[in-house]
Enzyme design. Structure first.
Site, PDB file in Angstrom:
ATOM      1  N   PRO A   2       0.800  -1.213   0.000  1.00 44.21           N
ATOM      2  CA  PRO A   2       0.000   0.000   0.000  1.00 44.21           C
ATOM      3  C   PRO A   2       0.837   1.269   0.000  1.00 44.21           C
ATOM      4  O   PRO A   2       1.774   1.416   0.778  1.00 44.21           O
ATOM      5  CB  PRO A   2      -0.779  -0.102   1.307  1.00 44.21           C
ATOM      6  CG  PRO A   2      -0.471  -1.443   1.878  1.00 44.21           C
ATOM      7  CD  PRO A   2       0.804  -1.891   1.272  1.00 44.21           C
ATOM      8  N   LYS A  60       0.845   7.357   5.013  1.00 42.99           N
ATOM      9  CA  LYS A  60       0.445   5.948   5.025  1.00 42.99           C
ATOM     10  C   LYS A  60       0.017   5.482   6.404  1.00 42.99           C
ATOM     11  O   LYS A  60      -0.239   4.289   6.604  1.00 42.99           O
ATOM     12  CB  LYS A  60       1.618   5.082   4.537  1.00 42.99           C
ATOM     13  CG  LYS A  60       2.106   5.442   3.144  1.00 42.99           C
ATOM     14  CD  LYS A  60       3.428   4.756   2.820  1.00 42.99           C
ATOM     15  CE  LYS A  60       4.087   5.387   1.601  1.00 42.99           C
ATOM     16  NZ  LYS A  60       5.504   4.996   1.482  1.00 42.99           N
ATOM     17  N   ARG A 123       3.368 -10.398   5.368  1.00 41.47           N
ATOM     18  CA  ARG A 123       4.793 -10.156   5.595  1.00 41.47           C
ATOM     19  C   ARG A 123       5.122  -9.562   6.951  1.00 41.47           C
ATOM     20  O   ARG A 123       6.294  -9.373   7.271  1.00 41.47           O
ATOM     21  CB  ARG A 123       5.356  -9.273   4.472  1.00 41.47           C
ATOM     22  CG  ARG A 123       5.541 -10.059   3.199  1.00 41.47           C
ATOM     23  CD  ARG A 123       6.065  -9.217   2.086  1.00 41.47           C
ATOM     24  NE  ARG A 123       7.381  -8.670   2.369  1.00 41.47           N
ATOM     25  CZ  ARG A 123       8.001  -7.812   1.583  1.00 41.47           C
ATOM     26  NH1 ARG A 123       7.422  -7.406   0.492  1.00 41.47           N
ATOM     27  NH2 ARG A 123       9.182  -7.349   1.898  1.00 41.47           N
ATOM     28  N   ARG A 251      15.557   1.798  -3.813  1.00 39.12           N
ATOM     29  CA  ARG A 251      14.468   1.030  -4.407  1.00 39.12           C
ATOM     30  C   ARG A 251      14.596   0.952  -5.919  1.00 39.12           C
ATOM     31  O   ARG A 251      15.166   1.848  -6.564  1.00 39.12           O
ATOM     32  CB  ARG A 251      13.098   1.626  -4.039  1.00 39.12           C
ATOM     33  CG  ARG A 251      12.981   2.124  -2.672  1.00 39.12           C
ATOM     34  CD  ARG A 251      12.125   1.393  -1.684  1.00 39.12           C
ATOM     35  NE  ARG A 251      11.730   0.029  -1.866  1.00 39.12           N
ATOM     36  CZ  ARG A 251      11.731  -0.846  -0.870  1.00 39.12           C
ATOM     37  NH1 ARG A 251      12.196  -0.498   0.315  1.00 39.12           N
ATOM     38  NH2 ARG A 251      11.275  -2.031  -1.061  1.00 39.12           N
TER      39      ARG A 251
END
Length: 261
Positions: A2, A60, A123, A251
């Site tokens: 997400p 988030k 996870r 990333r």
DNA sequence: GATGACCTGTGA
DNA sequence: TCACAGGTCATC
């Protein structure tokens, strides 16, 4: 996994379906999931008999207010989803399995009416905390102003993508949304933030807004024009050039060497 | 600011 | 079996 769009869907689901339902039981089977000193006993004491009264969000991080004043902080991590009465919001996540596997229920509330709210996270990188410190996060990406972006760019010597992903600067943008926004703005992700000129900062601000609006309407972080191309051998949807795959800010990063400078 | 660690599932 | 995954955090 997400980013801000999926978290917003989860928040809206809680707001629509989980408020004002008295809590009968708290399930906290995974101590590792409870953060900042929170224990199963502590969260049980804080929430049993209580009820959720509002669901907010900053980046988030979901901030769920309760009738007692305690704020429940929920983080979805890389693979978390919110399930209410067994149902989730939005489309299936790309990399997260969708099986209703109760072994993946890391935290939950049973309501007196028989329903439930669960956080399912294969996870285990999500988190539950009480009274989270909201100020560790920068302004929410939906509310980011041009002036704020201009100031933070001027002060940062990080690659622009790393700056955008730094939650203490802007809250909510993750790997996919940053790649998409920079692609739309025509800016190379490795550019040092402070070297962006005013026109580029404006384009970036516009691109962030467009990315959130368009991908939000389409249904999530993975629905971007660039984002849907992330695989070896992919080409730029705008000009057909072979996409570049690099690591930026730790990333995997896709960009177009032809139109992103 | 960059790096590796955290944990576990998925797909090649 | 291995590389990889959209998150964060501690450490250098």
């Amino acid at each position: 996994m997400p980013e801000i769009l999926e978290v917003e869907s989860a928040r809206a689901l809680i707001e629509a379906r989980a408020l004002h339902r008295p809590i009968a039981k708290v399930h906290a089977p995974d101590a590792w999931f409870l953060k900042r000193g929170l224990t199963a006993r502590g969260v049980r004491a804080a929430l049993t008999g209580n009820q959720l009264v509002d669901a907010r969000r900053r980046g988030k991080l979901m901030l769920v207010d309760t009738a007692s004043g305690v704020v429940l902080g929920l983080h979805l991590g890389m693979s978390g989803r919110v399930l209410i009465d067994g149902e989730a919001a939005g489309d299936p996540l790309l990399y997260a399995s969708n099986r209703p596997e109760s072994a993946w229920h890391r935290f939950g509330l049973s309501f007196v009416d028989g329903g439930s709210l669960y956080l399912r996270d294969p996870r285990r990188l999500g988190a539950v905390e009480l009274d989270p410190d909201e100020d560790r996060l920068g302004p929410d990406a939906f509310a980011l102003t041009l002036a704020e972006l201009r100031v933070m760019c001027a002060k940062s010597r990080a690659p622009i993508k790393a700056m955008l992903m730094d939650q203490s600067r802007v809250a909510g943008l993750g790997n996919l949304l940053c790649d998409e926004a920079l692609w739309r703005a025509g800016i190379d992700p490795t550019r040092t933030a402070s070297t962006l000129d005013d026109d580029e900062v404006r384009r970036l601000h516009r691109a962030i807004r467009d990315t959130l609006r368009v991908l939000g309407r389409r249904g999530g972080s993975h629905t971007g024009d660039l984002t849907s191309q992330r695989e070896p051998g992919a080409h730029c949807p705008r000009d057909g050039a072979p996409l570049q795959r690099r690591t930026v800010g730790g990333r995997t990063t896709y960009s177009c060497p032809l139109h992103q400078h």
